[in-house]
Structures are given as structure tokens and as C-alpha cells.
Design a protein around this motif. Structure first.
Motif, PDB file in Angstrom:
ATOM      1  N   ASP A   1      16.676  -1.648   3.907  1.00 23.00           N
ATOM      2  CA  ASP A   1      16.158  -1.247   2.387  1.00 23.00           C
ATOM      3  C   ASP A   1      15.448  -2.310   1.968  1.00 23.00           C
ATOM      4  N   THR A   2      14.441  -1.727   1.214  1.00 20.30           N
ATOM      5  CA  THR A   2      13.693  -2.803   0.639  1.00 20.30           C
ATOM      6  C   THR A   2      13.105  -2.412  -1.086  1.00 20.30           C
ATOM      7  N   LEU A   3      12.855  -3.426  -1.795  1.00 22.40           N
ATOM      8  CA  LEU A   3      12.518  -3.299  -3.333  1.00 22.40           C
ATOM      9  C   LEU A   3      11.074  -3.818  -3.478  1.00 22.40           C
ATOM     10  N   THR A   4       9.964  -3.103  -3.769  1.00 26.75           N
ATOM     11  CA  THR A   4       8.766  -3.789  -4.055  1.00 26.75           C
ATOM     12  C   THR A   4       8.227  -3.367  -5.455  1.00 26.75           C
ATOM     13  N   LEU A   5       7.536  -4.566  -6.219  1.00 27.38           N
ATOM     14  CA  LEU A   5       6.749  -4.394  -7.131  1.00 27.38           C
ATOM     15  C   LEU A   5       5.478  -5.069  -7.261  1.00 27.38           C
ATOM     16  N   GLN A   6       4.709  -4.280  -8.033  1.00 23.91           N
ATOM     17  CA  GLN A   6       3.179  -4.929  -7.939  1.00 23.91           C
ATOM     18  C   GLN A   6       2.483  -4.552  -9.244  1.00 23.91           C
ATOM     19  N   ALA A   7       1.476  -5.473  -9.613  1.00 28.95           N
ATOM     20  CA  ALA A   7       1.085  -5.257 -10.921  1.00 28.95           C
ATOM     21  C   ALA A   7      -0.619  -5.945 -10.644  1.00 28.95           C
ATOM     22  N   VAL A   8      -1.620  -5.103 -11.122  1.00 33.92           N
ATOM     23  CA  VAL A   8      -3.039  -5.475 -11.074  1.00 33.92           C
ATOM     24  C   VAL A   8      -3.540  -5.217 -12.376  1.00 33.92           C
TER      25      VAL A   8
ATOM     26  N   THR B   1       0.873  -1.112  -0.029  1.00 31.03           N
ATOM     27  CA  THR B   1      -0.011   0.029  -0.097  1.00 31.03           C
ATOM     28  C   THR B   1       0.940   1.359   0.014  1.00 31.03           C
ATOM     29  N   GLY B   2       2.082   1.099  -0.602  1.00 26.07           N
ATOM     30  CA  GLY B   2       2.822   2.350  -0.573  1.00 26.07           C
ATOM     31  C   GLY B   2       4.237   2.534   0.260  1.00 26.07           C
TER      32      GLY B   2
ATOM     33  N   PRO C   1      -0.411   6.583  -5.017  1.00 22.71           N
ATOM     34  CA  PRO C   1      -0.347   5.784  -6.268  1.00 22.71           C
ATOM     35  C   PRO C   1      -1.137   4.970  -6.364  1.00 22.71           C
ATOM     36  N   ALA C   2      -1.067   4.165  -7.566  1.00 20.76           N
ATOM     37  CA  ALA C   2      -2.029   2.964  -8.074  1.00 20.76           C
ATOM     38  C   ALA C   2      -1.741   1.716  -7.287  1.00 20.76           C
ATOM     39  N   HIS C   3      -2.696   1.399  -6.379  1.00 22.47           N
ATOM     40  CA  HIS C   3      -2.746   0.309  -5.584  1.00 22.47           C
ATOM     41  C   HIS C   3      -3.987   0.112  -4.864  1.00 22.47           C
ATOM     42  N   SER C   4      -4.418  -1.055  -4.549  1.00 22.95           N
ATOM     43  CA  SER C   4      -5.553  -1.215  -3.560  1.00 22.95           C
ATOM     44  C   SER C   4      -5.130  -0.936  -2.337  1.00 22.95           C
ATOM     45  N   ASP C   5      -5.916  -0.112  -1.593  1.00 24.11           N
ATOM     46  CA  ASP C   5      -5.700   0.132  -0.178  1.00 24.11           C
ATOM     47  C   ASP C   5      -6.938   0.626   0.607  1.00 24.11           C
ATOM     48  N   ALA C   6      -7.644  -0.523   1.144  1.00 26.46           N
ATOM     49  CA  ALA C   6      -8.994  -0.464   1.480  1.00 26.46           C
ATOM     50  C   ALA C   6      -9.014  -1.265   2.804  1.00 26.46           C
ATOM     51  N   ASN C   7      -9.802  -0.228   3.778  1.00 25.74           N
ATOM     52  CA  ASN C   7     -10.383  -0.693   5.096  1.00 25.74           C
ATOM     53  C   ASN C   7     -11.893  -1.144   4.779  1.00 25.74           C
ATOM     54  N   ILE C   8     -12.509  -2.179   5.184  1.00 26.10           N
ATOM     55  CA  ILE C   8     -13.581  -2.678   4.774  1.00 26.10           C
ATOM     56  C   ILE C   8     -14.332  -3.574   5.639  1.00 26.10           C
TER      57      ILE C   8
ATOM     58  N   SER D   1     -11.499  -0.367  -8.770  1.00 26.49           N
ATOM     59  CA  SER D   1     -11.166   0.240  -7.500  1.00 26.49           C
ATOM     60  C   SER D   1      -9.915  -0.568  -7.070  1.00 26.49           C
ATOM     61  N   TYR D   2      -9.716  -1.703  -7.387  1.00 27.56           N
ATOM     62  CA  TYR D   2      -8.653  -2.723  -7.077  1.00 27.56           C
ATOM     63  C   TYR D   2      -7.477  -2.393  -7.828  1.00 27.56           C
ATOM     64  N   VAL D   3      -7.688  -1.330  -8.713  1.00 24.93           N
ATOM     65  CA  VAL D   3      -6.343  -1.074  -9.515  1.00 24.93           C
ATOM     66  C   VAL D   3      -5.798   0.202  -8.895  1.00 24.93           C
ATOM     67  N   SER D   4      -6.762   1.295  -8.483  1.00 23.66           N
ATOM     68  CA  SER D   4      -6.269   2.384  -8.093  1.00 23.66           C
ATOM     69  C   SER D   4      -7.514   2.656  -7.075  1.00 23.66           C
ATOM     70  N   PRO D   5      -7.048   3.325  -5.806  1.00 26.24           N
ATOM     71  CA  PRO D   5      -8.040   3.457  -5.016  1.00 26.24           C
ATOM     72  C   PRO D   5      -8.589   5.120  -4.931  1.00 26.24           C
ATOM     73  N   ASN D   6      -8.047   5.921  -5.814  1.00 24.11           N
ATOM     74  CA  ASN D   6      -8.599   7.346  -5.850  1.00 24.11           C
ATOM     75  C   ASN D   6      -9.147   7.621  -7.044  1.00 24.11           C
ATOM     76  N   TRP D   7      -9.365   6.748  -7.641  1.00 18.60           N
ATOM     77  CA  TRP D   7     -10.590   7.226  -9.003  1.00 18.60           C
ATOM     78  C   TRP D   7     -11.740   7.054  -8.533  1.00 18.60           C
ATOM     79  N   ASN D   8     -12.485   7.979  -8.859  1.00  8.95           N
ATOM     80  CA  ASN D   8     -13.861   8.203  -8.369  1.00  8.95           C
ATOM     81  C   ASN D   8     -14.995   8.845  -9.238  1.00  8.95           C
ATOM     82  N   THR D   9     -15.882   9.187  -8.938  1.00 11.63           N
ATOM     83  CA  THR D   9     -16.933   9.825  -9.788  1.00 11.63           C
ATOM     84  C   THR D   9     -17.074  11.205 -10.199  1.00 11.63           C
ATOM     85  N   ASP D  10     -16.290  11.953  -9.622  1.00  9.53           N
ATOM     86  CA  ASP D  10     -16.443  13.641  -9.996  1.00  9.53           C
ATOM     87  C   ASP D  10     -15.136  14.043 -10.312  1.00  9.53           C
TER      88      ASP D  10
END
Length: 418
Positions: A278-285, A157-158, A167-174, A292-301
């Protein structure tokens, strides 16, 4: 004094001492102090709740942020905010407090845990106070998790703050009900049913734009939860996960429905040859009908918490059948510790949204972020971050009232963790 007199005196002293001791024994002993005991079974910070076998940890943070934004027309004139966007702030401030309560009890049937995370904030983007928010609140018993928790789809989640442009990743409390099967050697598998109407990020992305006659993207009621699963591994070299989700597209006006889905994979590798932290992270969706599983901040308005977002949605109904949007993202981050007290993170993601039978809502999104964090003492973090977003609309942008966007946010954060 002769020997006989000395013997009589010694006997008298012993008699007096014995009488005093007997008097002390007759008195009631003082109550033992009920000290709080350290519980080291679950790590630092836990203590036994007096009179119980439950270990409790109380923590949280206090955070202060200051943001400054680019003020170009591309930044201000988003969506329906007007050609000049004079109603938009060029600076914002945030004061936020979080409290965490973690209670754990060892039972004959496994670990019983309850966790609560509450936020309260005041920030200028919301024009005032944000009332206490239950960010997380769940019960765990063995492998069972029930309540409001991090989505079982989420892996990374970043590394940066991502305070304004996440950035583009899923980050949801649900709200969810899930179970984790542990197989040993850091390998696990999880399944979960999650209520898509309760996420802190929209799991049901729809769009209403009557000017374009696409107000038929609205969801009807929730008929099925999202079905989520993952397989994960965590070992000394790092961690990795593959994940998937099924999501129902149930339209308000369509006579039928469709199932959308999302699949993803991520890996996080420790780099001790560069530094201890030190860490290196890679992720693809990839997702279809589940943006919304691709990016959490895409929305309707076109905006998210006052920021630059994008017009994304899961589906639309151009005639009588559901047409599903597709989306994908790739993201990565590198975190490096320069010294014991100075670290930095660099993060980038690229995402794309394809609205199927129309190009009006097609766009690409690039996010780049970097920060520098100074921790002079334990629990204190101070440092700046710069965040950049590029939105490239490939369709008829004038009809949406938006243009391609280049926006920059600079910020400074001071945070005390306890």
C-alpha cells in the motif's frame, strides 16, 4: 591356487589397470561446458554474458487492451472533428510488445550500464501498425546519464494505467545529458540538460488557430535546451522529490524571447499498516511558459492520440511581446493490496490553464481513475479500469469549436511481464 600363483595373478591385474589408466591419460580431455552463470549482484534475472564480466537482463511485456468510450456529442465533437464526430471510434483495441535490455558491468571507476527499451504496437486509434519506437536508450557511468531517458523533472507518473486519459503529471522520455550526485542515506541531487524537441510529450506547446488570429503562438527553432534539476530522498518510509526546470519561449515572430519555468514537489509514503504493497502519493506542479511540465496530454489540436485533450500553449504574442501562459496541477493516488493477488489503485488530478491576456483558452481539467488488478500467477496482470475526464472551458468556447467535455473510458487489460 597356491600363494605364489595368487600373487602373480594380482600383479597382472594391477599391470593391466595401470596400462589402461596410462592410455586414458594420453587422450585429450573433453572441453569444459561453457554454462551461463547467474549474476546476483544486481537482482533477479541477470546472467553473465559468456566470456565477459557483463551482466545482462532481458525482459519486457506483451499487452492487450480493449477500450469502450462514451459516445455523447461532448465526446465526439472535439476540435475540428465535426458536430457529430461520426469519424471517431467508440471502441478501440491495442496490442503492444515491449523489449528491455539491461547490461551492467562493475568497473574500477563505478558501474557501467546501458539500457534499451523498444516498443512496437498495433492499435485502432492509429489505424494500423506503429513501427518500433526507441522509448529509452541510454548509457550510465557512475552518476552520468546520457541518451533517451525519463526526464529528471519527473517523480510520480501515475499508479493506474492512465492508458487513455493520463492524469496531470510530467511523464516524458526525452534526449538528455544528466548527472546524479549521491550523498548517502538515500539522498541525491541531479542536474540535466534536455532537448525539448525530442520528448514523447510536447515540451514546446504552441497553437495555430487562424479563425481567432492567434497563429502567433508558434515556436521558432530550439536555441537552448531545458535546464532541469531535482533533489530526492528514498528511504524505508517512502520517497520524495522537489524539482525545477527552465524552458525557453522562443517565438517565430516575436523580436524577443522569454524564459519559462516549472517547479514541483511530490511525496510517496508506504503504508504497511494497511498492507505490504500500500502507498499514498501526492504531487503538485506550477509552471509559467512551460505547460507540458504540468500535464503531458495538453496539445495543440484539442485531442491527444484520438482522445479528449485541451488547447494549451506556453505563450502567445498578441502584439509584439511574448505573453506567457501559466498552469498548475495537484494530483494524488492510493494503491491498496486486498490480497496477495488482488490490488487496486485510485487516482485523481486537477489542473488549470490560464492563457494570460485572453480567457478564450482558459480551462480546468479533472481526471479520476480507478482499477482492479488480478495477478493469479507471477508476471500476469488482468483487470478493468475506468477513467473519467471533465474539461471546463471558462472562455469563449464557441469560437474554438469545442464545448465543456465529460468523457468516460472503460477498459480491460491483459498483460504478461517477463
Amino acid at each position: 591356487m597356491n600363494f605364489k600363483s595368487a600373487l602373480i595373478a594380482a600383479a597382472a591385474v594391477v599391470g593391466v589397470a595401470g596400462a589402461a589408466q596410462a592410455a586414458d591419460l594420453a587422450k585429450k580431455a573433453p572441453a569444459a561446458a561453457n554454462y551461463v552463470k547467474v549474476c546476483d549482484a544486481y537482482g533477479a534475472g541477470f546472467f553473465y554474458i559468456p566470456g565477459s564480466e557483463t551482466c545482462l537482463k532481458i525482459g519486457g511485456y506483451v499487452r492487450a487492451d480493449v477500450y469502450a468510450f462514451s459516445t455523447s456529442r461532448e465526446w465526439a465533437g472535439i476540435g475540428n472533428s465535426g458536430a457529430t464526430g461520426r469519424d471517431k471510434h467508440a471502441i478501440n483495441t491495442l496490442a503492444k510488445a515491449q523489449l528491455q535490455f539491461d547490461a551492467r558491468t562493475a568497473t574500477e571507476m563505478g558501474l557501467l550500464r546501458s539500457y534499451i527499451e523498444v516498443n512496437i504496437a498495433n492499435y485502432s486509434a492509429s489505424n494500423g501498425n506503429v513501427l518500433p519506437e526507441l522509448a529509452k536508450g541510454f548509457v550510465q557511468f557512475g552518476g552520468l546519464t546520457a541518451g533517451r531517458a525519463q526526464s529528471f523533472f519527473d517523480f510520480w507518473t501515475g499508479d493506474t494505467y492512465g492508458a487513455w486519459f493520463e492524469p496531470a503529471h510530467s511523464d516524458a522520455n526525452i534526449n538528455l545529458l544528466g548527472y546524479t550526485f549521491a550523498f548517502g542515506n538515500g539522498i541525491s541531487a541531479s542536474v540535466s540538460i534536455e532537448d525539448p524537441s525530442t520528448g514523447n510529450t510536447g515540451r514546446r506547446m504552441s497553437l495555430v488557430n487562424t479563425a481567432l488570429a492567434v497563429n502567433n503562438t508558434s515556436y521558432a527553432g530550439v536555441k537552448y535546451p531545458d535546464f532541469v534539476a531535482n533533489v530526492a530522498i528514498s528511504q524505508a518510509w517512502g520517497s520524495a522529490q522537489i524539482m525545477g526546470a527552465l524552458h525557453q519561449n522562443y517565438a517565430a515572430i516575436a523580436p524577443t524571447d522569454k524564459w519559462g519555468y516549472a517547479v514541483g514537489a511530490g511525496v510517496k509514503v508506504n503504508l504497511p499498516m494497511l498492507g505490504a504493497s500500500d502507498t499514498l502519493t501526492l504531487q503538485a506542479v506550477y509552471a509559467k511558459g512551460a505547460s507540458s511540465y504540468v500535464s503531458p496530454n495538453w496539445n495543440t489540436d484539442g485531442q491527444f492520440n484520438g482522445t479528449v485533450g485541451a488547447n494549451a500553449f506556453d505563450f502567445w504574442v498578441p502584439t509584439t511581446a511574448i505573453e506567457q501562459s501559466s498552469a498548475w496541477s495537484v494530483a494524488g493516488a492510493l494503491t491498496h493490496g486486498w490480497t496477495k493477488t488482488l490490488t487496486s489503485s485510485f487516482e485523481a488530478s486537477y489542473a488549470a490553464h490560464d492563457a494570460a491576456t485572453t480567457s478564450v483558452f482558459d480551462f480546468n481539467q479533472l481526471d479520476i481513475q480507478a482499477n482492479l488488478v488480478w495477478s493469479p500467477v507471477e508476471g500476469l496482470a488482468i483487470g478493468p479500469e475506468i477513467e473519467y475526464r471533465r474539461l471546463d472551458y471558462s472562455g469563449a468556447t464557441n469560437a474554438l469549436g469545442v464545448a465543456d467535455v465529460n468523457a468516460i473510458v472503460g477498459m480491460v487489460r491483459v498483460q504478461r511481464n517477463f
